[in-house]
Design an enzyme around this catalytic site. Sequence first.
Site, short mmCIF file in Angstrom:
data_model
loop_
_atom_site.label_atom_id
_atom_site.label_comp_id
_atom_site.label_asym_id
_atom_site.label_seq_id
_atom_site.Cartn_x
_atom_site.Cartn_y
_atom_site.Cartn_z
CD GLU A 438 -2.92 0.00 -0.24
OE1 GLU A 438 -3.21 -1.19 -0.45
OE2 GLU A 438 -3.11 0.89 -1.07
C1 LIG Z 1 2.12 -9.72 0.37
C2 LIG Z 1 2.01 -8.62 -0.61
C3 LIG Z 1 0.75 -8.19 -1.01
C4 LIG Z 1 0.64 -7.17 -1.97
N1 LIG Z 1 -0.62 -6.84 -2.44
C5 LIG Z 1 -0.71 -6.02 -3.53
C6 LIG Z 1 -1.96 -5.83 -4.20
O1 LIG Z 1 -3.00 -6.33 -3.77
N2 LIG Z 1 -1.97 -5.09 -5.33
C7 LIG Z 1 -0.84 -4.52 -5.85
O2 LIG Z 1 -0.92 -3.88 -6.88
N3 LIG Z 1 0.36 -4.66 -5.22
C8 LIG Z 1 0.45 -5.41 -4.10
N4 LIG Z 1 1.65 -5.60 -3.48
C9 LIG Z 1 2.83 -4.90 -4.00
C10 LIG Z 1 3.30 -3.80 -3.06
O3 LIG Z 1 2.37 -2.75 -3.01
C11 LIG Z 1 4.70 -3.38 -3.52
O4 LIG Z 1 5.56 -4.44 -3.16
C12 LIG Z 1 5.14 -2.08 -2.93
O5 LIG Z 1 4.37 -1.02 -3.42
C13 LIG Z 1 6.61 -1.77 -3.20
O6 LIG Z 1 6.94 -2.00 -4.53
P1 LIG Z 1 8.21 -2.92 -4.87
O7 LIG Z 1 8.05 -4.18 -4.12
O8 LIG Z 1 8.33 -3.01 -6.33
O9 LIG Z 1 9.43 -2.16 -4.27
P2 LIG Z 1 10.29 -1.00 -4.99
O10 LIG Z 1 9.38 0.00 -5.58
O11 LIG Z 1 11.28 -1.63 -5.87
O12 LIG Z 1 11.00 -0.36 -3.74
C14 LIG Z 1 12.15 -0.92 -3.12
C15 LIG Z 1 12.66 0.06 -2.04
O13 LIG Z 1 13.01 1.30 -2.66
C16 LIG Z 1 12.31 2.37 -2.08
N5 LIG Z 1 11.94 3.34 -3.12
C17 LIG Z 1 11.44 3.09 -4.35
N6 LIG Z 1 11.24 4.25 -5.01
C18 LIG Z 1 11.59 5.24 -4.19
C19 LIG Z 1 11.62 6.66 -4.29
N7 LIG Z 1 11.17 7.28 -5.37
N8 LIG Z 1 12.08 7.36 -3.24
C20 LIG Z 1 12.50 6.74 -2.11
N9 LIG Z 1 12.51 5.41 -1.96
C21 LIG Z 1 12.06 4.66 -2.99
C22 LIG Z 1 11.07 1.76 -1.45
O14 LIG Z 1 10.56 2.53 -0.37
C23 LIG Z 1 11.60 0.41 -1.00
O15 LIG Z 1 12.22 0.52 0.26
C24 LIG Z 1 1.80 -6.57 -2.50
C25 LIG Z 1 3.06 -6.99 -2.06
C26 LIG Z 1 3.17 -7.99 -1.15
C27 LIG Z 1 4.55 -8.47 -0.77
#
Ligand SMILES: Cc1cc2nc3c(=O)[nH]c(=O)nc-3n(C[C@H](O)[C@H](O)[C@H](O)COP(=O)(O)OP(=O)(O)OC[C@H]3O[C@@H](n4cnc5c(N)ncnc54)[C@H](O)[C@@H]3O)c2cc1C
Length: 577
Positions: A438
């Site tokens: 989220e």
């Molecule tokens: C169990 C689970 C349920 C989920 N449910 C859903 C769902 O129902 N629907 C859905 O669409 N998604 C869902 N997600 C996805 C979830 O919302 C994402 O994992 C999350 O938004 C982070 O994206 P990412 O994993 O690609 O991390 P990334 O975006 O790759 O981020 C990695 C790290 O970099 C940091 N970061 C990235 N960009 C920036 C920036 N611009 N400035 C500062 N820091 C930054 C982040 O804070 C994080 O610490 C789910 C994930 C899990 C694990």
Amino acid sequence: MEYKAPLRDLRFAYYELFDGASLAELPGYEEATPDLVESVLEEMGKIATEVLQPINSTGDEEGCTFKDGEVKTPEGFKEAYDLLREGGWIGLSCRPEYGGMGMPHTVSMMVSELLCASNLSFAMYIGLTNGAYTALDHHATDELKEKFVPKLTEGSWAGTMCLTEPQAGTDLGLVSTTAVPLGDGGFKINGSKIFVSAGEHDLTENIIHLILARLPDAPEGIKGISMFVVPKLREEEDGKLVPNGATCGSIEHKMGIKGSSTCVINFDDAIGYLVGEPNKGMRAMFTMMNAARLHVGVQGLALSDAAYQGAVQFARERLQGRALTGAKYPDQEADPIIVHPDVRRMLLSMRAFTEGARALTAWAALEIDHSEVSADPERRLEGDDLASLLTPVIKAFQTDLGFEMANLGMQVCGGYGYTHEYGMEQLVRDARITQIYEGTNGIQALDLVGRKLGAHFGRYLRRFFIAPAYKAFGRLQRATAWLAEQGMKNPEEAGAAASDYLHLFGYTAFAYLWAKTAKVAQEKLAAGASGDDAKFYEAKLHTARFYMQRMLPKSGALFGTIMTGRKPIMEFPEEAF
Ligand SMILES: Cc1cc2nc3c(=O)[nH]c(=O)nc-3n(C[C@H](O)[C@H](O)[C@H](O)COP(=O)(O)OP(=O)(O)OC[C@H]3O[C@@H](n4cnc5c(N)ncnc54)[C@H](O)[C@@H]3O)c2cc1C
């Protein structure tokens, strides 16, 4: 571990600390009287303790299973879901014209706490359906609403939120799923979404995906994203449900919330319909995400309470060592560990956080209801101001500390806490995801610093002014001014400070709420509260003192950290990592 619904404290937060009774004066919410809300919570409290908690740890052990494109939820989930559906719980806060109960957000937030504390994995399925309902209710055409919303409200169909793709997480501008118009109002959707919570399961006959995709010739990046609704099964003219090209490719094996399915959903020429305006999908999705962020903040609070309750039970029963001032229970082989200062420190931290978070959530929830339906435009604006400011704080502060508190709960239980049998380690594992999904907590901090403070600088902050929290408030004000000035010169200053600033904000908001709590408790005691009520208010005063003296001083360290600026972080050479 036995979870009991914290009905007395919910009543305190919503009706004594804040004016929850005013909900029933808002247009459309006339039925939400304190008596009715109390009976709703009592009923859900029973379901939480008797139905949902017993399938929490078995659900964790069994997890979801995937076979031939289908997901089976753990034993007992389907029966529990049917019970809730038949009781009308899925549509608790949905509009009566769709068959819902029309309860205010405030009530659904309280119910959500009980659901999440007893079984977070299970609660996810209902949360996602409510999110899809909200997006459609706000942005879909009447025709689409008619098609999908009553089914979501009655819970016979469920909802999802499909944003994430392998290359597009935080940066949704990178979404590459496509939507091509068919000329008859429909769109052909192609692409693959990952991490879709409740993407596939056996609880409902159909699943409605809210998905972000790109139209042909859409602008690059975030400005070219549109929202579509894509059912797993499409309804033919004769009412028959047929596959629609939206299938589950696999499920994730993960650290916690194992009873909640996290799916890869593949869209192969699936037929969908545009929700909201073309290329304005992010705006539509935000409606859903703001509500969802508050509910995730509630998850942090809920798991902290479950851990607190379990830790107190354990600390009363576990006999180890003697109190430092001499045996408190000389007739027993040893004293219960609740006599030890360090154990009490942990229990009180959990208690002060849980009750503070409940108060903060109550505040935001009531403001949201006022912002949506108050007859007074000024009151609507005021509610919206405060709720939008508090949303990232509730999401990130309450889940960062929620995880920390679940961890403390495990610490109180020692080695037993680390074993699977006692249930504490599951709470820790389940709590961890709340800091990530989220919108990660780092992103919430940027939202607070970059957008919310910038929007109406200073206007929001004045609400926190109250004498006992004066020092912390002063620090928050100075940090805010510093950030505004430095951030203007170099955005990395704001980025480097954002997470600590969000925590400073959270600690200060809690100080305000604990001061307010102490005031209400003193007034009630002075007015002659007796028996259990007097004990309740006295405990509030003790906890307020603990918060002010033992937790709030962390704001001093956070302030010092913020003021060091970007250099210690950004001057470290990238190649040296
Ligand atoms: C169990 C689970 C349920 C989920 N449910 C859903 C769902 O129902 N629907 C859905 O669409 N998604 C869902 N997600 C996805 C979830 O919302 C994402 O994992 C999350 O938004 C982070 O994206 P990412 O994993 O690609 O991390 P990334 O975006 O790759 O981020 C990695 C790290 O970099 C940091 N970061 C990235 N960009 C920036 C920036 N611009 N400035 C500062 N820091 C930054 C982040 O804070 C994080 O610490 C789910 C994930 C899990 C694990």
